[in-house]
Design a protein around this motif. Structure first.
Motif, short mmCIF file in Angstrom:
data_model
loop_
_atom_site.label_atom_id
_atom_site.label_comp_id
_atom_site.label_asym_id
_atom_site.label_seq_id
_atom_site.Cartn_x
_atom_site.Cartn_y
_atom_site.Cartn_z
N GLU A 132 21.58 40.77 37.47
CA GLU A 132 22.42 39.59 37.73
C GLU A 132 22.04 38.43 36.83
N ALA A 190 17.89 44.34 40.57
CA ALA A 190 19.06 43.50 40.84
C ALA A 190 18.91 42.13 40.22
N SER A 243 21.52 38.68 45.28
CA SER A 243 22.72 39.20 45.95
C SER A 243 23.19 38.24 47.02
N LEU A 270 23.11 34.87 45.36
CA LEU A 270 23.79 35.11 44.09
C LEU A 270 24.96 34.16 43.94
N THR A 308 28.69 39.52 53.01
CA THR A 308 27.71 39.85 51.99
C THR A 308 27.44 41.35 52.01
N PRO A 309 26.81 41.89 50.97
CA PRO A 309 26.44 43.31 51.01
C PRO A 309 25.57 43.66 52.21
#
Length: 249
Positions: A44, A40, A14, A18, A188-189
């Motif tokens: 991905e 995740a 992520s 990512l 970012t998240p």
């Protein structure tokens, strides 16, 4: 180096990791994505493989050397010798220094600093044998300016900067460059979760204090990583590449 070298990206499931994985995969590199988030990293990795990219996705706790060693053995077996490492994986939290526990301090050091040590050292035999390698660590502007309520985080990332500079001097004779990118505000998240929980102000508010008036993106960091891993960056080592929109301190 002929051909696109194998790239290992830690924290690849992520955010910044990512974005880095996507760019290197799009540029034709075989990419190994390592992350503690098993679902995740599988999701991905599968999405990138669906585009035709050569991607290996592995669940790894970088703070555990045996897991790094096992993962790197799988990378060598499936993709070949490792040419580039992007040591991106890390954790962050807010913690008043007066009440910070030794366990909280140690966990931050174990992941952010010792995990970076593991991620780099385990790849070096391939780079030394090839007489070529590229290492990019992802540190933090917090290590340059200090960070209230995040002393453990800033200290761990300051250690990453010191490690980067030392390795640049030590490994240059092997044809290996080592640089660090200390991002500031990146959308970012994880950053949005901090915004949601009130740990940080809205990103758009923070961005008003950045000369380029927006948060950074994972793609911004990835572009710098791609350059630093190219032959065109062969004379750049031991540097802090400040991808931060002009913000400072």
């Amino acid at each position: 180096m002929s051909g696109a070298p194998v790239v290992v990206v830690t924290g690849g499931a992520s955010g910044i990791g990512l974005g880095i994985s996507k760019l290197f995969a799009a540029n034709g590199h075989p990419v190994a994505m390592l992350d503690l988030q098993e679902e995740a990293i599988e999701r991905e990795g599968e999405a990138l493989r669906a585009t035709g990219a050569t991607v290996l996705s592995l669940r790894v706790d970088i703070a555990k050397r045996d897991e790094i060693d096992s993962a790197y053995a799988a990378v060598r077996r499936e993709l070949g010798p490792i040419g580039c490492v992007i040591a991106n994986a890390g954790i962050s939290s807010t913690d008043d220094f007066l009440t910070m526990t030794p366990e909280s301090w140690q966990r931050m050091i174990d992941v952010n600093l010792t995990g970076t040590f593991h991620s780099i050292q385990a790849a070096l035999p391939d780079m030394v044998e090839q007489k070529w390698g590229r290492i990019v660590t992802i540190s933090s502007q917090a290590a340059q300016s200090g960070a209230p309520d995040r002393a453990h985080y800033a200290a761990s990332k300051g250690g990453v900067i010191g490690l980067t500079r030392s390795l640049a001097r030590e490994l240059a004779r092997h044809g290996i460059t080592v640089n660090t990118i200390p991002p500031s505000l990146v959308d970012t998240p994880l950053a949005r979760e901090g915004e949601r929980t009130g740990q940080v102000p809205p990103l758009e508010v923070i961005a008003q204090h950045i000369p380029i008036a927006r948060p950074g993106t994972p793609a911004d960091i990835a572009a710098a990583c791609a350059f630093l891993c190219s032959d065109g960056a062969s004379y750049i080592t031991g540097q802090e590449i400040n991808v931060n929109g002009g913000s400072w301190m």
